[in-house]
Design an enzyme around this catalytic site. Structure first.
Site, PDB file in Angstrom:
ATOM      1  N   HIS A  96      51.098  29.154  12.941  1.00  0.00           N
ATOM      2  CA  HIS A  96      50.206  28.138  13.492  1.00  0.00           C
ATOM      3  C   HIS A  96      49.196  27.697  12.438  1.00  0.00           C
ATOM      4  CE1 HIS A  96      51.904  30.312  16.900  1.00  0.00           C
ATOM      5  NE2 HIS A  96      51.707  29.222  17.616  1.00  0.00           N
TER       6      HIS A  96
ATOM      7  N   ASN B 262      38.426  21.869  18.923  1.00  0.00           N
ATOM      8  CA  ASN B 262      39.047  20.800  18.136  1.00  0.00           C
ATOM      9  C   ASN B 262      39.676  19.693  18.980  1.00  0.00           C
ATOM     10  OD1 ASN B 262      41.594  21.830  18.993  1.00  0.00           O
ATOM     11  ND2 ASN B 262      41.640  23.249  17.258  1.00  0.00           N
TER      12      ASN B 262
ATOM     13  N   ASP C 204      40.648  26.307  23.016  1.00  0.00           N
ATOM     14  CA  ASP C 204      40.773  25.645  24.317  1.00  0.00           C
ATOM     15  C   ASP C 204      41.703  26.406  25.254  1.00  0.00           C
ATOM     16  OD1 ASP C 204      39.272  23.136  23.595  1.00  0.00           O
ATOM     17  OD2 ASP C 204      40.868  23.044  22.103  1.00  0.00           O
TER      18      ASP C 204
ATOM     19  N   ARG D 121      46.161  54.999  52.045  1.00  0.00           N
ATOM     20  CA  ARG D 121      45.061  54.647  52.945  1.00  0.00           C
ATOM     21  C   ARG D 121      45.014  55.644  54.091  1.00  0.00           C
ATOM     22  NH1 ARG D 121      44.572  52.178  57.869  1.00  0.00           N
ATOM     23  NH2 ARG D 121      42.693  50.917  58.244  1.00  0.00           N
TER      24      ARG D 121
ATOM     25  N   SER E 170      36.910  50.804  50.090  1.00  0.00           N
ATOM     26  CA  SER E 170      38.280  51.023  50.553  1.00  0.00           C
ATOM     27  C   SER E 170      39.084  51.910  49.612  1.00  0.00           C
ATOM     28  CB  SER E 170      39.004  49.681  50.716  1.00  0.00           C
ATOM     29  OG  SER E 170      38.415  48.913  51.738  1.00  0.00           O
TER      30      SER E 170
ATOM     31  N   HIS F  59      49.190  42.556  52.283  1.00  0.00           N
ATOM     32  CA  HIS F  59      48.474  43.721  51.773  1.00  0.00           C
ATOM     33  C   HIS F  59      49.365  44.965  51.676  1.00  0.00           C
ATOM     34  CE1 HIS F  59      45.080  41.160  52.386  1.00  0.00           C
ATOM     35  NE2 HIS F  59      44.193  42.104  52.163  1.00  0.00           N
TER      36      HIS F  59
ATOM     37  N   LEU G  38      46.667  34.390  25.921  1.00  0.00           N
ATOM     38  CA  LEU G  38      45.357  33.761  25.810  1.00  0.00           C
ATOM     39  C   LEU G  38      44.388  34.188  26.913  1.00  0.00           C
ATOM     40  CD1 LEU G  38      46.389  30.164  24.670  1.00  0.00           C
ATOM     41  CD2 LEU G  38      45.463  32.033  23.288  1.00  0.00           C
TER      42      LEU G  38
ATOM     43  N   HIS H 109      49.627  22.090  15.375  1.00  0.00           N
ATOM     44  CA  HIS H 109      49.303  23.342  16.058  1.00  0.00           C
ATOM     45  C   HIS H 109      50.266  24.465  15.651  1.00  0.00           C
ATOM     46  CE1 HIS H 109      48.062  26.066  19.346  1.00  0.00           C
ATOM     47  NE2 HIS H 109      49.353  26.339  19.447  1.00  0.00           N
TER      48      HIS H 109
ATOM     49  N   GLU I  39      40.164  40.672  39.633  1.00  0.00           N
ATOM     50  CA  GLU I  39      41.083  41.755  39.297  1.00  0.00           C
ATOM     51  C   GLU I  39      41.594  41.704  37.860  1.00  0.00           C
ATOM     52  OE1 GLU I  39      41.414  41.178  43.773  1.00  0.00           O
ATOM     53  OE2 GLU I  39      41.437  39.869  42.005  1.00  0.00           O
TER      54      GLU I  39
ATOM     55  N   HIS J 224      46.087  52.072  49.168  1.00  0.00           N
ATOM     56  CA  HIS J 224      46.892  51.350  50.160  1.00  0.00           C
ATOM     57  C   HIS J 224      48.308  51.168  49.601  1.00  0.00           C
ATOM     58  CE1 HIS J 224      42.831  50.762  51.471  1.00  0.00           C
ATOM     59  NE2 HIS J 224      43.172  50.035  52.534  1.00  0.00           N
TER      60      HIS J 224
END
Length: 622
Positions: free
Chosen positions: A30, A183, A153, A497, A362, A450, A119, A256, A388, A438
């Site tokens: 690059h 850029n 970016d 759980r 929990s 869940h 990224l 690029h 997360e 859980h």
């Protein structure tokens, strides 16, 4: 020694041409960022970064993370100038078995603080390092450094970066300095085609000090970084650059990721101060300038640093633990048991930092010393918020920093949000602990969104990741001892759980080594189970005189002496992956339902009577 008036330009141009030479020789890489960010890298390393090349692992060094990992050739060119890699290494860029791979890899190349390329994660790991620095600095004032991250970016369009920057602003991580290579061009388009946000307004709103550098010059960048160092909040420096500046492809997405030809490099040199025909040459004037400004200056800083014995003890504590004497309740959920043990350890060891994605009530995982905050840098309970992915990546940054043991938690089904961070932890072999509660459809009335089905199989498929699903309090002890005493990779502990039934025949030491027998029967068949399902198969095994294996830790399972063709596995999740351990597999290969635990067991025929019938039918058919 006198230096040329244009010495900064010479240093920058030397960096540019060396990086471009590596890319062109590899016919891959690059060049855009190698050209436009060279001024940023030179300014940072030459005038600001506290980094002694003779002691690259000095714990009190400033940290530099190249979040835009595709710009690795530029960083390698700098590392070559620092003497950390050789000319030959640079010439072998992106080649087989070189230590200059296409994207920076932690542990392979000296001077690389983190594996980057996906990224946004570099930004989040830098946030983790800044958090870790603030913790150590509060305990030991002689420990103090900045964390710099170079991004583009693409990094800032990734959600993980926004999650992490929001966390950094909220927690006023003032020694975090973000250098934004702005850029206006990305791979497929101009930035304005996909993003119309104002960095100034956005990052000020997030709690950052914003500085605009509207000229890509050493003087302007130097001034901005100097200003950033005195901020009481994190700093976002937007540096306006021109991608591929000086080439015929400047300010276009063509530069690029498209290597320049030797002729194009030669044309570029017409307007640069670097004129040598050998594009890999390290100019003597540049070398002498770096010796003065990097080697000598930072060598003095290294020699003057005087850490206390308490700091060195903290940094060298191996955290070997023994849970023989801790008393745990039987028949309790493994989330409760795990939380109790880790809270106890957190009170004993200052190196343990724990937190959750807004779910500690929990998952039962939280740190001690109160909540980490600007007014409580010693707090080791990290409120990551509902972030997360950033949580996982920030934890990786904490693990990379020094001698912390970061522990993060959420529900097992939401581990999907963390997979890229877990993957980088596995690639870097970090000692990050991911606790996912859980762990089955028994989570109940929260419903199929869940209730994990495919998550255990997915995690087990990942190299360098140990997945543990303890069945009871003894195996919980084994799982935690394994993480602290034996793990050389990241670890996942999946917890229940619901309350479990203690088998009374589990063994924490055997569990640490992998799968093991909990019952030996005379029948030639073998039953294999994990976690909360182990007790059910144990009861069936005793009734039918069939041997039972705990595979709550699947390590060594294949080496146990049993007939795979006469083996039956049971896990309340996807059967995918179990075929290599047992010919017959009982599980759930569909999504769950919203119901009570009792109704779910009935719906999927997971009660002991139904399971025993399935086992007997399989044996009868064969």
């Amino acid at each position: 020694m006198k230096f040329k008036k244009n010495i900064d330009s010479l240093c920058v141009d030397n960096l540019k041409i060396n990086a471009l030479a590596a890319i062109t020789k590899a016919k891959s890489g690059h060049p855009g960022i190698a050209i436009d960010a060279a001024t940023i890298l030179h300014t940072l390393f030459c005038y600001h970064l506290k980094y002694d090349p003779k002691h690259p692992l000095w714990v009190n060094r400033d940290r530099f993370i190249l979040s835009s990992g595709h710009g690795s050739a530029l960083l390698y060119a700098m590392l070559r100038m620092l003497g950390l890699i050789s000319r030959s290494d640079l010439e072998k860029f992106r080649s087989y078995k070189s230590n200059t791979p296409g994207h920076p890899e932690y542990g392979l190349t000296p001077g690389i603080e983190a594996s980057t390329g996906p990224l946004g994660q570099g930004i989040a790991m830098a946030v983790g390092m800044a958090l870790a620095e603030s913790q150590v600095n509060k305990r030991f004032p002689e420990f103090s450094h900045y964390t710099y991250v170079l991004c583009g970016d693409g990094d800032l369009q990734e959600g993980v970066a926004q999650e992490a920057l929001s966390f950094a602003g909220t927690n006023k991580l003032n020694k975090l300095i973000v250098l934004y290579d702005s850029n206006d061009v990305q791979l497929d388009s101009f930035v304005k085609s996909v993003n119309l946000e104002s960095p100034k307004e956005k990052y000020k709103a997030m709690g950052f000090k914003y500085i605009l550098v509207n000229e890509n010059s050493v003087k302007k960048i130097n001034k901005a970084i100097n200003k950033a160092k005195y901020s009481n909040i994190p700093v976002f420096i937007e540096i306006k650059t021109i991608i591929g500046e000086g080439t015929k492809k400047e300010n276009s997405n063509l530069i690029h990721g498209q290597p320049l030809t030797n002729e194009e490099i030669s044309d570029l040199k017409d307007i640069l101060t670097f004129k040598k025909s050998d594009n890999f040459e390290y100019l003597d004037d540049v070398k002498n300038y770096y010796i003065k400004n990097i080697y000598a200056k930072n060598g003095v800083a290294y020699n003057l640093w005087n850490p206390s014995k308490k700091l060195m003890n903290f940094l060298n504590n191996e955290l070997k633990i023994n849970l023989n004497d801790i008393n745990l309740n039987k028949n309790d959920s493994t989330r409760n048991t795990t939380g109790f043990v880790l809270n106890n350890l957190g009170n004993q060891y200052e190196n343990i930092i724990a937190g959750s994605a807004d779910l500690s009530s929990s998952t039962k995982i939280k740190g001690v010393n109160g909540v980490y905050a600007p007014n409580n840098r010693l707090g080791r309970n990290i409120l990551y918020g509902v972030r997360e992915f950033a949580m996982g990546a920030i934890a990786n940054g904490i693990a990379l920093h020094s001698n912390f043991r970061p522990i993060v938690s959420t529900f097992l089904t939401f581990s999907n949000y963390l997979i890229p961070a877990i993957r980088l932890a596995a690639q870097m072999r970090l000692k990050t602990l991911f606790i996912f509660s859980h762990d089955s459809v028994y989570a109940g009335q929260d419903g199929p969104t869940h209730q994990p089905i495919e998550q255990l199989a997915s995690l087990r498929a990942m190299p360098n990741l140990t997945v543990l699903r303890p069945a009871d309090e003894n195996e919980v002890k084994g799982a935690i001892e394994y993480y602290f005493n034996k793990a050389t990779n990241p670890v996942v502990i999946a917890t229940t759980r619901q309350n479990i039934v203690s088998t009374n025949v589990t063994n924490k030491l055997k569990f640490e080594d992998g799968a093991y027998y909990i019952y030996h029967g005379k029948n030639p068949w073998t039953l294999i189970a994990t976690g909360s399902e182990l007790n059910t198969f144990y009861n069936i095994g005793k009734k039918l005189n069939i041997s039972v294996i705990s595979a709550s830790n699947t390590n060594n399972l294949e080496s146990l002496n049993y007939n795979i063709n006469k083996a039956i596995s049971f896990e309340a999740a996807s059967t995918f992956g179990w075929a290599k351990y047992a010919k017959y597999n009982i599980g759930i290969d569909e999504f769950g339902i919203s119901a009570t635990e009792k109704d779910i067991i009935k719906h999927f025929n997971l009660d002991e009577i139904s399971l025993q019938k399935k086992v007997e039918e399989i044996i009868k058919r064969n």
